[in-house]
Write a protein that holds these residues in place. Sequence first.
Motif, PDB file in Angstrom:
ATOM      1  N   UNK A   1       0.381  -4.043  -0.682  1.00  0.00           N
ATOM      2  CA  UNK A   1      -0.400  -2.471  -1.214  1.00  0.00           C
ATOM      3  C   UNK A   1      -0.831  -1.775   0.574  1.00  0.00           C
ATOM      4  N   UNK A   2      -0.622  -0.517   0.623  1.00  0.00           N
ATOM      5  CA  UNK A   2      -1.106  -0.320   1.401  1.00  0.00           C
ATOM      6  C   UNK A   2      -1.140   1.218   0.835  1.00  0.00           C
ATOM      7  N   UNK A   3      -1.865   2.312   2.221  1.00  0.00           N
ATOM      8  CA  UNK A   3      -2.511   3.532   1.730  1.00  0.00           C
ATOM      9  C   UNK A   3      -1.410   4.688   2.340  1.00  0.00           C
ATOM     10  N   UNK A   4      -1.408   5.846   2.034  1.00  0.00           N
ATOM     11  CA  UNK A   4      -0.984   6.717   3.178  1.00  0.00           C
ATOM     12  C   UNK A   4      -2.104   7.723   3.233  1.00  0.00           C
ATOM     13  N   UNK A   5      -2.316   8.956   4.312  1.00  0.00           N
ATOM     14  CA  UNK A   5      -2.357  10.275   4.648  1.00  0.00           C
ATOM     15  C   UNK A   5      -2.037  10.759   5.157  1.00  0.00           C
TER      16      UNK A   5
ATOM     17  N   UNK B   1       8.519  -4.044  -0.565  1.00  0.00           N
ATOM     18  CA  UNK B   1       7.579  -4.989   0.862  1.00  0.00           C
ATOM     19  C   UNK B   1       8.169  -4.937   1.708  1.00  0.00           C
ATOM     20  N   UNK B   2       8.944  -4.232   1.611  1.00  0.00           N
ATOM     21  CA  UNK B   2       9.934  -4.263   3.296  1.00  0.00           C
ATOM     22  C   UNK B   2       8.778  -2.849   3.941  1.00  0.00           C
ATOM     23  N   UNK B   3       9.702  -1.512   3.032  1.00  0.00           N
ATOM     24  CA  UNK B   3       8.091  -0.344   3.196  1.00  0.00           C
ATOM     25  C   UNK B   3       6.653  -0.293   3.852  1.00  0.00           C
ATOM     26  N   UNK B   4       6.202  -1.400   2.867  1.00  0.00           N
ATOM     27  CA  UNK B   4       4.763  -1.937   3.056  1.00  0.00           C
ATOM     28  C   UNK B   4       4.236  -2.681   4.844  1.00  0.00           C
ATOM     29  N   UNK B   5       5.117  -3.526   4.659  1.00  0.00           N
ATOM     30  CA  UNK B   5       5.304  -4.270   6.103  1.00  0.00           C
ATOM     31  C   UNK B   5       5.151  -3.528   7.417  1.00  0.00           C
ATOM     32  N   UNK B   6       6.603  -2.324   6.856  1.00  0.00           N
ATOM     33  CA  UNK B   6       6.611  -1.562   8.150  1.00  0.00           C
ATOM     34  C   UNK B   6       5.636  -0.423   8.491  1.00  0.00           C
ATOM     35  N   UNK B   7       5.541   0.086   7.168  1.00  0.00           N
ATOM     36  CA  UNK B   7       4.212   1.124   7.260  1.00  0.00           C
ATOM     37  C   UNK B   7       3.016   0.205   8.221  1.00  0.00           C
ATOM     38  N   UNK B   8       2.329  -1.123   7.499  1.00  0.00           N
ATOM     39  CA  UNK B   8       1.106  -1.216   8.031  1.00  0.00           C
ATOM     40  C   UNK B   8       1.695  -1.245  10.019  1.00  0.00           C
ATOM     41  N   UNK B   9       2.755  -1.963   9.968  1.00  0.00           N
ATOM     42  CA  UNK B   9       3.315  -2.466  11.462  1.00  0.00           C
ATOM     43  C   UNK B   9       3.541  -3.341  11.971  1.00  0.00           C
ATOM     44  N   UNK B  10       4.089  -3.844  11.021  1.00  0.00           N
ATOM     45  CA  UNK B  10       3.765  -5.792  10.417  1.00  0.00           C
ATOM     46  C   UNK B  10       5.725  -5.876  10.963  1.00  0.00           C
ATOM     47  N   UNK B  11       6.263  -7.170  11.166  1.00  0.00           N
ATOM     48  CA  UNK B  11       7.487  -8.132  11.692  1.00  0.00           C
ATOM     49  C   UNK B  11       8.154  -7.625  10.091  1.00  0.00           C
ATOM     50  N   UNK B  12       9.279  -7.053  10.224  1.00  0.00           N
ATOM     51  CA  UNK B  12      10.203  -6.434   9.088  1.00  0.00           C
ATOM     52  C   UNK B  12      11.269  -7.423   9.377  1.00  0.00           C
ATOM     53  N   UNK B  13      11.242  -8.471   9.076  1.00  0.00           N
ATOM     54  CA  UNK B  13      13.090  -9.803   8.790  1.00  0.00           C
ATOM     55  C   UNK B  13      14.017  -8.624   8.528  1.00  0.00           C
ATOM     56  N   UNK B  14      14.808  -9.005   9.174  1.00  0.00           N
ATOM     57  CA  UNK B  14      16.526  -8.405   8.438  1.00  0.00           C
ATOM     58  C   UNK B  14      16.229  -9.073   7.526  1.00  0.00           C
ATOM     59  N   UNK B  15      17.096  -7.418   6.637  1.00  0.00           N
ATOM     60  CA  UNK B  15      17.594  -7.193   5.491  1.00  0.00           C
ATOM     61  C   UNK B  15      18.326  -8.676   4.747  1.00  0.00           C
ATOM     62  N   UNK B  16      19.047  -9.241   4.484  1.00  0.00           N
ATOM     63  CA  UNK B  16      19.722  -9.844   3.529  1.00  0.00           C
ATOM     64  C   UNK B  16      21.224  -8.718   3.781  1.00  0.00           C
ATOM     65  N   UNK B  17      22.280  -9.644   3.691  1.00  0.00           N
ATOM     66  CA  UNK B  17      24.080  -8.745   3.252  1.00  0.00           C
ATOM     67  C   UNK B  17      23.524  -8.699   1.829  1.00  0.00           C
TER      68      UNK B  17
END
Length: 276
Positions: free
Chosen positions: A261-265, A234-250
């Motif tokens: 879902x996201x693609x890669x080229x 989930x976090x990788x998809x947000x980061x790959x799409x340029x969206x805001x990623x909330x801080x990771x829990x402890x």
Amino acid sequence: MDETPVTGRVIAERYRLIGLLGEGGTGVAWLAHDELLRREVAVKEFRVPPGLDPTAARLLFRRLEDGARSAGRISHRNVVAVHEVAGHGGRPWIVMEPVRGLALSELLEADGPLPPRQVARIGSEALAGLRAAHAAGVVHGNVTPSKVLVANDGRVLVTGFGTGSGAAAVPPVAQGAAADLRALGAVLFTAVEGRSPRGDAPRAERADGALAEVVEGLLRRDAAGAMPAAEAEHRLRLAGAGGAVPPAPAAGAHGPAPAGSAGARGEKSDRSHVVL
């Protein structure tokens, strides 16, 4: 054993060899035409390692066949499909989906470290494929940059399930899945940093905060502190799409996260890939 195949020869009364794709430690890969379904396929011919006696060779081929059949249970857009295990000339031939594109290892060799957003997109797709395999009860056991393919159509695919040396015993799924996730963390670390991770807690310095949290979370050897696969995807998809990623829990406080879902080229290539 049968004689060495050449272009134009038909394997298992069905697959006509078109051309050589490559050679590796365990065998030879061919581009072939499936004359029954009238489509192109990739075919891997396993060869007996030098010095191996016939009994050991049969055991090796049996393990390879079992591994390939297990890989055939995986049906996912981010995993190279295994169509069939065909017998010919006293050895197994693995019939697979041909993928035109480049391995991540080739991209890194050509271009050096990749931008964090691109690495996140590649990572999200590869992780989706690994999660599908684990859900099917199949572990990879050798996730490396050469086993992650960036296809010309934008897909990212994991390959190499069941087509390794066959020498090692397959670990339990839970144990093997955890090892696969750590290995993917190492792949993503290498892709963004340009070097392999070293030490117990490597720091991803070139990655942005969102990608670094995921990579370092996947690399944790403590199972309780490692980032769960669903959350990492989930976090990788947000980061790959340029969206805001909330801080990771402890560490140890991770919860489930939805998958997107996201693609890669990558760079386009006419090369078809089969892991050797």
